[in-house]
Each structure stands twice: as structure tokens, then as C-alpha cells.
Scaffold this motif. Sequence first.
Motif, mmCIF file in Angstrom:
data_model
loop_
_atom_site.group_PDB
_atom_site.id
_atom_site.type_symbol
_atom_site.label_atom_id
_atom_site.label_comp_id
_atom_site.label_asym_id
_atom_site.label_seq_id
_atom_site.Cartn_x
_atom_site.Cartn_y
_atom_site.Cartn_z
ATOM 1 N N ALA A 36 -9.510 7.315 5.513
ATOM 2 C CA ALA A 36 -8.868 6.262 6.316
ATOM 3 C C ALA A 36 -7.922 6.851 7.362
ATOM 4 O O ALA A 36 -7.268 6.103 8.085
ATOM 5 N N GLY A 37 -7.839 8.189 7.418
ATOM 6 C CA GLY A 37 -6.973 8.837 8.401
ATOM 7 C C GLY A 37 -5.499 8.820 8.037
ATOM 8 O O GLY A 37 -4.638 9.013 8.890
ATOM 9 N N VAL A 38 -5.192 8.607 6.772
ATOM 10 C CA VAL A 38 -3.801 8.553 6.312
ATOM 11 C C VAL A 38 -3.358 9.957 5.900
ATOM 12 O O VAL A 38 -4.069 10.659 5.179
ATOM 13 N N THR A 39 -2.182 10.340 6.337
ATOM 14 C CA THR A 39 -1.644 11.672 6.043
ATOM 15 C C THR A 39 -0.645 11.615 4.892
ATOM 16 O O THR A 39 -0.089 10.548 4.590
ATOM 17 N N PRO A 40 -0.393 12.777 4.281
ATOM 18 C CA PRO A 40 0.638 12.820 3.232
ATOM 19 C C PRO A 40 2.012 12.379 3.753
ATOM 20 O O PRO A 40 2.790 11.767 3.028
ATOM 21 N N VAL A 41 2.290 12.667 5.010
ATOM 22 C CA VAL A 41 3.583 12.289 5.602
ATOM 23 C C VAL A 41 3.728 10.766 5.618
ATOM 24 O O VAL A 41 4.798 10.233 5.293
ATOM 25 N N GLN A 42 2.655 10.056 5.972
ATOM 26 C CA GLN A 42 2.707 8.593 5.993
ATOM 27 C C GLN A 42 2.941 8.028 4.592
ATOM 28 O O GLN A 42 3.738 7.107 4.415
ATOM 29 N N VAL A 43 2.236 8.573 3.629
ATOM 30 C CA VAL A 43 2.371 8.064 2.256
ATOM 31 C C VAL A 43 3.766 8.366 1.739
ATOM 32 O O VAL A 43 4.421 7.491 1.157
ATOM 33 N N ARG A 44 4.233 9.574 1.977
ATOM 34 C CA ARG A 44 5.574 9.943 1.507
ATOM 35 C C ARG A 44 6.633 9.024 2.114
ATOM 36 O O ARG A 44 7.549 8.577 1.420
ATOM 37 N N GLU A 86 7.024 -9.761 9.590
ATOM 38 C CA GLU A 86 7.484 -10.012 10.949
ATOM 39 C C GLU A 86 6.365 -9.880 11.966
ATOM 40 O O GLU A 86 6.644 -9.793 13.162
ATOM 41 N N LYS A 87 5.128 -9.868 11.508
ATOM 42 C CA LYS A 87 4.019 -9.619 12.433
ATOM 43 C C LYS A 87 4.063 -10.594 13.602
ATOM 44 O O LYS A 87 4.148 -11.803 13.428
ATOM 45 N N LYS A 88 4.057 -10.011 14.761
ATOM 46 C CA LYS A 88 4.167 -10.791 15.983
ATOM 47 C C LYS A 88 2.817 -10.917 16.686
ATOM 48 O O LYS A 88 2.656 -11.700 17.587
ATOM 49 N N ASP A 89 1.869 -10.084 16.255
ATOM 50 C CA ASP A 89 0.532 -10.144 16.834
ATOM 51 C C ASP A 89 -0.480 -9.643 15.811
ATOM 52 O O ASP A 89 -0.114 -9.278 14.695
ATOM 53 N N ASP A 90 -1.723 -9.590 16.222
ATOM 54 C CA ASP A 90 -2.788 -9.172 15.311
ATOM 55 C C ASP A 90 -2.814 -7.665 15.072
ATOM 56 O O ASP A 90 -3.522 -7.190 14.193
ATOM 57 N N ASP A 91 -2.041 -6.919 15.850
ATOM 58 C CA ASP A 91 -2.033 -5.459 15.732
ATOM 59 C C ASP A 91 -0.895 -4.932 14.851
ATOM 60 O O ASP A 91 -0.530 -3.776 14.945
ATOM 61 N N TRP A 92 -0.337 -5.767 13.999
ATOM 62 C CA TRP A 92 0.812 -5.378 13.175
ATOM 63 C C TRP A 92 0.546 -4.144 12.319
ATOM 64 O O TRP A 92 1.451 -3.370 12.033
ATOM 65 N N ALA A 93 -0.707 -3.935 11.891
ATOM 66 C CA ALA A 93 -1.028 -2.821 11.001
ATOM 67 C C ALA A 93 -1.330 -1.526 11.741
ATOM 68 O O ALA A 93 -1.387 -0.458 11.117
ATOM 69 N N GLU A 94 -1.508 -1.586 13.039
ATOM 70 C CA GLU A 94 -1.904 -0.404 13.816
ATOM 71 C C GLU A 94 -0.923 0.758 13.725
ATOM 72 O O GLU A 94 -1.350 1.906 13.652
ATOM 73 N N PRO A 95 0.396 0.538 13.711
ATOM 74 C CA PRO A 95 1.310 1.687 13.594
ATOM 75 C C PRO A 95 1.113 2.491 12.306
ATOM 76 O O PRO A 95 1.501 3.649 12.226
ATOM 77 N N PHE A 96 0.476 1.888 11.323
ATOM 78 C CA PHE A 96 0.247 2.556 10.043
ATOM 79 C C PHE A 96 -1.177 3.080 9.917
ATOM 80 O O PHE A 96 -1.519 3.689 8.909
ATOM 81 N N GLY A 97 -2.013 2.795 10.905
ATOM 82 C CA GLY A 97 -3.393 3.246 10.860
ATOM 83 C C GLY A 97 -4.395 2.137 10.634
ATOM 84 O O GLY A 97 -5.562 2.395 10.397
ATOM 85 N N ALA A 144 -3.441 -1.121 3.252
ATOM 86 C CA ALA A 144 -3.829 -1.484 1.885
ATOM 87 C C ALA A 144 -3.737 -0.280 0.953
ATOM 88 O O ALA A 144 -3.236 -0.396 -0.180
ATOM 89 N N LEU A 145 -4.191 0.875 1.406
ATOM 90 C CA LEU A 145 -4.138 2.083 0.572
ATOM 91 C C LEU A 145 -2.694 2.538 0.328
ATOM 92 O O LEU A 145 -2.328 2.882 -0.796
ATOM 93 N N ILE A 146 -1.895 2.529 1.381
ATOM 94 C CA ILE A 146 -0.500 2.960 1.241
ATOM 95 C C ILE A 146 0.266 1.992 0.339
ATOM 96 O O ILE A 146 1.032 2.418 -0.530
ATOM 97 N N ALA A 147 0.050 0.691 0.528
ATOM 98 C CA ALA A 147 0.727 -0.298 -0.325
ATOM 99 C C ALA A 147 0.319 -0.127 -1.782
ATOM 100 O O ALA A 147 1.151 -0.251 -2.689
ATOM 101 N N ALA A 148 -0.950 0.176 -2.016
ATOM 102 C CA ALA A 148 -1.404 0.417 -3.388
ATOM 103 C C ALA A 148 -0.700 1.630 -3.991
ATOM 104 O O ALA A 148 -0.374 1.638 -5.185
ATOM 105 N N GLU A 149 -0.444 2.632 -3.166
ATOM 106 C CA GLU A 149 0.242 3.829 -3.676
ATOM 107 C C GLU A 149 1.699 3.542 -4.004
ATOM 108 O O GLU A 149 2.242 4.074 -4.966
#
Length: 142
Positions: free
Chosen positions: A33-41, A57-68, A74-79
Motif C-alpha cells: 500500500a506504499g506505507v512506510t515504517p515512519v508513517q506507522v510509527r 474534519e474531512k473537508k473534501d473527498d481527498d482527506w485520506a491522501e496525506p496518509f496514502g 485502514a491499515l495504519i488504523a488497524a495497527e
Amino acid sequence: MSSQPGGDSDWDVVLAHRPPDTRDPVRERFASAGVTPVQVRAALIDGGDELFRAVTEKKDDDWAEPFGGPLAVALIAAEVGALAAHLTSRASAVRAVAVEALLDEFSAVAVASRLGVSRQKVYDIARPGATGSFIDRTPWSI
């Protein structure tokens, strides 16, 4: 975190709350999913606060883009949830040892009264459990 080549040691540090034999599939899901250890940490350190803020606070449909994107979120939240479950189990193991020690000195009724639980629950809590398979320190204290 370690700075060894390949990043495996970084993932081992970030996923330290998971048993070693389960880390590879988790690491592979993150990598795909392109997620790095730095993001998860970062998410583990803040307890998922940034993820929660983004979704509430999502203001648009791209709210998840800063996280990948949504898969990464979903993967990071699960962790974050996996770490919370690990810490809950660790706290329960510590509590079991403490209650077992209390039962050496006090009656189950006295211990139950002090803990605010039933006498039977005192015996359930005091069941011996392993305390060696838990992380030594939380990610935010490293």
C-alpha cells in the motif's frame, strides 16, 4: 529506530508489539500500500490522533491522501488498534501478577472490595499469565 539497510529492522521496531512470526505479512501489506515504517510509527506515537482528526474534519473527498489513501489509512488504523490490544493485554498481565500477590496477604473478599469487582472476578483476574512476550516500552517513550 535502527538505520540498517533494507528497512527490515525499522519494521521490527515499529511492529514490536506483534509476535515476530506475524510481522512479515503485516509488513508486506503495508509495503504493497506504499506505507512506510515512519508513517506507522507516527500514528502509533500519537495514538491515531491525526487519522481521527482527518476523518472527523474531512473537508473534501481527498482527506485520506496525506496518509496514502483510504487503504493506507485502514491499515495504519488497524495497527493502532493492534497496539492498543497489545497494551491492554500487557496491562492485564501486570494486574494479574499484582492481584495474585494481594491474594497472598488478603482474602479474595477484601481484594474484591478494594478493586471494585466481585470475589469471583478476583480469581479470574489472578490467573497466571506470561509477562515476557510484551513490549518493554510504548512507542511514544522510545
